[in-house]
Structure formats: C-alpha cells, structure tokens
Scaffold this active site. Structure first.
Site, PDB file in Angstrom:
ATOM      1  N   GLY A  14      46.860  29.800  46.316  1.00 61.44           N
ATOM      2  CA  GLY A  14      48.331  29.757  46.347  1.00 61.44           C
ATOM      3  C   GLY A  14      48.978  30.387  45.140  1.00 61.44           C
ATOM      4  N   GLY A  17      49.946  36.690  46.172  1.00 64.40           N
ATOM      5  CA  GLY A  17      49.975  37.317  47.496  1.00 64.40           C
ATOM      6  C   GLY A  17      50.422  36.415  48.630  1.00 64.40           C
ATOM      7  N   GLY A  19      49.124  33.643  49.870  1.00 69.43           N
ATOM      8  CA  GLY A  19      49.120  32.203  49.583  1.00 69.43           C
ATOM      9  C   GLY A  19      50.347  31.786  48.788  1.00 69.43           C
ATOM     10  N   SER A 136      41.748  37.761  59.786  1.00 65.90           N
ATOM     11  CA  SER A 136      42.226  39.108  59.465  1.00 65.90           C
ATOM     12  C   SER A 136      42.061  39.999  60.686  1.00 65.90           C
ATOM     13  CB  SER A 136      41.408  39.695  58.310  1.00 65.90           C
ATOM     14  OG  SER A 136      41.688  41.076  58.144  1.00 65.90           O
ATOM     15  N   TYR A 149      32.974  41.604  54.889  1.00 66.31           N
ATOM     16  CA  TYR A 149      34.289  40.954  54.908  1.00 66.31           C
ATOM     17  C   TYR A 149      34.722  40.699  56.348  1.00 66.31           C
ATOM     18  CZ  TYR A 149      39.367  40.460  54.347  1.00 66.31           C
ATOM     19  OH  TYR A 149      40.672  40.012  54.411  1.00 66.31           O
TER      20      TYR A 149
HETATM   21  P1  NAP Z   1      45.543  38.021  46.504  1.00 67.02           P
HETATM   22  O1  NAP Z   1      46.950  38.419  46.263  1.00 67.02           O
HETATM   23  O2  NAP Z   1      44.475  38.630  45.670  1.00 67.02           O
HETATM   24  O3  NAP Z   1      45.455  36.432  46.397  1.00 67.02           O
HETATM   25  C1  NAP Z   1      44.232  35.769  46.535  1.00 67.02           C
HETATM   26  C2  NAP Z   1      44.426  34.325  46.126  1.00 67.02           C
HETATM   27  O4  NAP Z   1      43.224  33.602  46.388  1.00 67.02           O
HETATM   28  C3  NAP Z   1      44.700  34.184  44.644  1.00 67.02           C
HETATM   29  O5  NAP Z   1      45.523  33.059  44.445  1.00 67.02           O
HETATM   30  C4  NAP Z   1      43.317  33.937  44.068  1.00 67.02           C
HETATM   31  O6  NAP Z   1      43.400  33.286  42.818  1.00 67.02           O
HETATM   32  C5  NAP Z   1      42.745  33.042  45.169  1.00 67.02           C
HETATM   33  N1  NAP Z   1      41.285  33.015  45.244  1.00 67.02           N
HETATM   34  C6  NAP Z   1      40.444  34.072  45.408  1.00 67.02           C
HETATM   35  N2  NAP Z   1      39.182  33.646  45.439  1.00 67.02           N
HETATM   36  C7  NAP Z   1      39.235  32.291  45.295  1.00 67.02           C
HETATM   37  C8  NAP Z   1      38.261  31.270  45.238  1.00 67.02           C
HETATM   38  N3  NAP Z   1      36.944  31.551  45.314  1.00 67.02           N
HETATM   39  N4  NAP Z   1      38.664  29.989  45.088  1.00 67.02           N
HETATM   40  C9  NAP Z   1      39.977  29.696  44.996  1.00 67.02           C
HETATM   41  N5  NAP Z   1      40.939  30.612  45.032  1.00 67.02           N
HETATM   42  C10 NAP Z   1      40.568  31.890  45.168  1.00 67.02           C
HETATM   43  O7  NAP Z   1      45.088  38.303  48.019  1.00 67.02           O
HETATM   44  P2  NAP Z   1      45.869  38.255  49.432  1.00 67.02           P
HETATM   45  O8  NAP Z   1      45.945  39.653  49.921  1.00 67.02           O
HETATM   46  O9  NAP Z   1      47.081  37.428  49.351  1.00 67.02           O
HETATM   47  O10 NAP Z   1      44.751  37.542  50.310  1.00 67.02           O
HETATM   48  C11 NAP Z   1      44.829  36.173  50.673  1.00 67.02           C
HETATM   49  C12 NAP Z   1      44.026  35.949  51.930  1.00 67.02           C
HETATM   50  O11 NAP Z   1      44.557  36.779  52.974  1.00 67.02           O
HETATM   51  C13 NAP Z   1      42.541  36.307  51.833  1.00 67.02           C
HETATM   52  O12 NAP Z   1      41.775  35.376  52.568  1.00 67.02           O
HETATM   53  C14 NAP Z   1      42.473  37.671  52.503  1.00 67.02           C
HETATM   54  O13 NAP Z   1      41.199  37.938  53.032  1.00 67.02           O
HETATM   55  C15 NAP Z   1      43.510  37.468  53.601  1.00 67.02           C
HETATM   56  N6  NAP Z   1      44.027  38.717  54.171  1.00 67.02           N
HETATM   57  C16 NAP Z   1      44.664  39.631  53.384  1.00 67.02           C
HETATM   58  C17 NAP Z   1      45.150  40.805  53.957  1.00 67.02           C
HETATM   59  C18 NAP Z   1      45.865  41.860  53.141  1.00 67.02           C
HETATM   60  O14 NAP Z   1      46.057  42.966  53.673  1.00 67.02           O
HETATM   61  N7  NAP Z   1      46.279  41.575  51.933  1.00 67.02           N
HETATM   62  C19 NAP Z   1      44.969  41.029  55.333  1.00 67.02           C
HETATM   63  C20 NAP Z   1      44.305  40.077  56.092  1.00 67.02           C
HETATM   64  C21 NAP Z   1      43.852  38.918  55.509  1.00 67.02           C
HETATM   65  P3  NAP Z   1      42.198  33.426  41.730  1.00 67.02           P
HETATM   66  O15 NAP Z   1      41.753  34.851  41.731  1.00 67.02           O
HETATM   67  O16 NAP Z   1      42.820  32.983  40.453  1.00 67.02           O
HETATM   68  O17 NAP Z   1      41.128  32.499  42.193  1.00 67.02           O
END
Ligand code: NAP
Length: 247
Positions: A14, A17, A19, A136, A149
């Site tokens: 959270g 991005g 979250g 996703s 992934y």
């Molecule tokens: P983001 O901006 O990098 O945010 C990721 C968040 O997850 C950060 O708060 C990060 O904080 C946390 N995180 C990562 N690994 C973690 C772990 N092992 N334990 C606890 N927290 C963790 O990425 P986002 O694009 O918003 O992605 C969020 C979700 O959406 C992911 O599951 C991703 O696969 C999915 N998604 C994204 C897209 C896209 O295009 N962006 C598309 C489809 C699905 P810390 O690094 O501090 O832990």
C-alpha cells in the site's frame, strides 16, 4: 456518508502505485486501512497521504511479518471487511535466461506470499467481507520474458476461483482484478530511465484506449469490489485494461 464507513481494510503493497491509490480510495470512503510494504520510509510517507491508515512494515513472503500485520488488525478489535492482496514482484527473463533464483523470487512473493496473506486473514474476516486478489492481463497472454510473472498471476486468478467457492458459505466474497499496463513506479524498476518514454509509448500503442491506465482507475475497481456495489459479484476477474485483452 462514505461507502466504507466503519469498515476495516488491509492493502498489501500500500505504499506505492496501485496499492497506494487503492488505500487512498478506500480511506476516502471511510475505511480504516492497514498498509504494508517492506520500505519503512515509503510506508510512513504513504500514511501521510492516505489519511486514516496504520502502517505495518513487512514482507508478504515472510509469514512472521504477516502475523505481525494481522496481530495489529486483531488488536483494533473490529475484524476485517476488505483485503486487497496487491503486493507483487515482477522481473523479466526469457526461458533461456530464467534461473532457479528468478523463479523462487517471483513465486515466493506473488504466489506463496499471496496465499499466506489471504490464509492468515481468515480468522479475522467479517461476514460480508471482500477479498480482492491482484492478478494481471499478463496471466492471459505470452509477452516475451514475462513467463514466470505471467504464470504467477495465472495462479492467483485460479486461486481466486477456488477461494470464492471455499469462503462463500461464510459470506465472504473473493474476486480477482486484472490491471492492464498501468503507469506506476514499478515501471522504472523494470526499464532503464533513458528507455522509459519509449516503453510507455510502446505500451500505450497496444491499448485500444490509446494510453496506459492510472493507478486511480484500478483503485476505482478495487472500491467497487470492496463495497456493497458488488454484492452479486463472486469469483470474477475484473479487467481494468483499456480493452487491451478484450477487443
Ligand atoms: P509498485 O508501484 O512498485 O508498488 C508495489 C508495492 O508493493 C509497493 O508498496 C512495494 O513496497 C510493495 N511490495 C513489493 N514487494 C513486496 C513484498 N514482498 N512484501 C510486501 N510488499 C511488497 O507496483 P504496482 O505497479 O503498483 O504493482 C502492484 C501490483 O499490481 C503488483 O502485484 C503487480 O504485479 C500488479 N500489476 C501491476 C500492473 C502495472 O502495469 N503496473 C499491471 C497488472 C498488475 P516495498 O517495495 O517497500 O515492499
């Protein structure tokens, strides 16, 4: 009146991005939101922008960290009404490049971590609670280099169906969401800075709506699934992809 007044929510990942946008949206609708993430500074900053939130730093791949998260939720004494299992790891490797470590890293966080995130929430889930698993569009296609992934996200979509069946008797709904290409800080972790603009343009060109999505657009779908607007939606996979995998 907010749609989630008096409710308690957990958003893993959270602090950034999708979250962060979801946590802001749920809090704006009245929920008290618990947010997790590994980087404590990032998480502290997130709480400032979310509003009504509690930060519990931790890694979803570490069961002890999840126990601390849910101990904090339990201590609040109001159970849990919405869980957005969002935290995930991404990384590129073609089959030829894939190492055992790459597979372990992606599956440990995305699959094992998400399974434990939802399993450990079970004793806290109130009747009427909503669990939303972040899959996703990549679960459906074969983008080169994204195999592990994509497989991890396909596993989550599958789990959401099974969990929907297993928990419906308790009045708990489980659904998945499948974002398309969303412009979040994750992109800069995957692509060198000098290539970011070109990659964004390449992604946008593949989307029927002609652009990448925003985290806020995904958060709107999370709110829908978390709220009473979706009481007849169960085991679904809600695409928020600008039509990328639809038309
Ligand atoms: P983001 O901006 O990098 O945010 C990721 C968040 O997850 C950060 O708060 C990060 O904080 C946390 N995180 C990562 N690994 C973690 C772990 N092992 N334990 C606890 N927290 C963790 O990425 P986002 O694009 O918003 O992605 C969020 C979700 O959406 C992911 O599951 C991703 O696969 C999915 N998604 C994204 C897209 C896209 O295009 N962006 C598309 C489809 C699905 P810390 O690094 O501090 O832990």
């Amino acid at each position: 009146m907010g749609q989630l007044d008096g409710k308690t929510a957990v958003v893993t990942g959270g602090s950034s991005g999708i979250g962060l946008a979801a946590a802001r949206r749920l809090a704006a609708e009245g929920a008290h939101v618990f947010v997790t993430g590994r980087r404590e500074d990032e998480l502290r900053d997130a709480v400032d922008v979310i509003g009504t939130a509690t930060a519990v730093a931790g890694d979803i791949a570490d069961p002890a960290d999840l126990d601390r998260l849910y101990d904090a939720v339990r201590a609040r004494g109001q159970g849990l009404d919405a869980l957005f299992a969002n935290a995930g790891a991404a990384g590129f490797a073609t089959l030829a490049e894939t190492t055992a470590e790459h597979v372990d890293r992606i599956l440990d966080v995305n699959v094992r971590g998400t399974v434990l995130t939802v399993q450990k929430a079970l004793p806290l889930l109130n009747e009427g609670a909503s669990v939303i698993v972040n899959s996703s569009v990549r679960a459906d296609d074969g983008v080169e280099g994204f195999g592990t992934y994509a497989a991890s996200k396909a596993a989550l979509r599958s789990y959401a169906r099974t969990w929907a069946n297993e928990l419906r008797g308790r009045g708990v709904r489980v659904n998945a969401i499948s974002p398309g290409t969303i412009d979040t800080p994750a992109l800069s972790g995957l692509v060198p800075a000098e290539e970011l603009d070109a990659v964004r343009a390449e992604f946008a060109a593949k989307v029927p709506l002609g652009r990448m999505g925003t985290a806020e657009e995904v958060a709107a779908a999370v709110l829908f699934l978390a709220s009473e607007q979706s009481t007849f939606v169960l085991g679904a996979n809600l695409y928020v992809d600008g039509g990328e995998n639809q038309v």
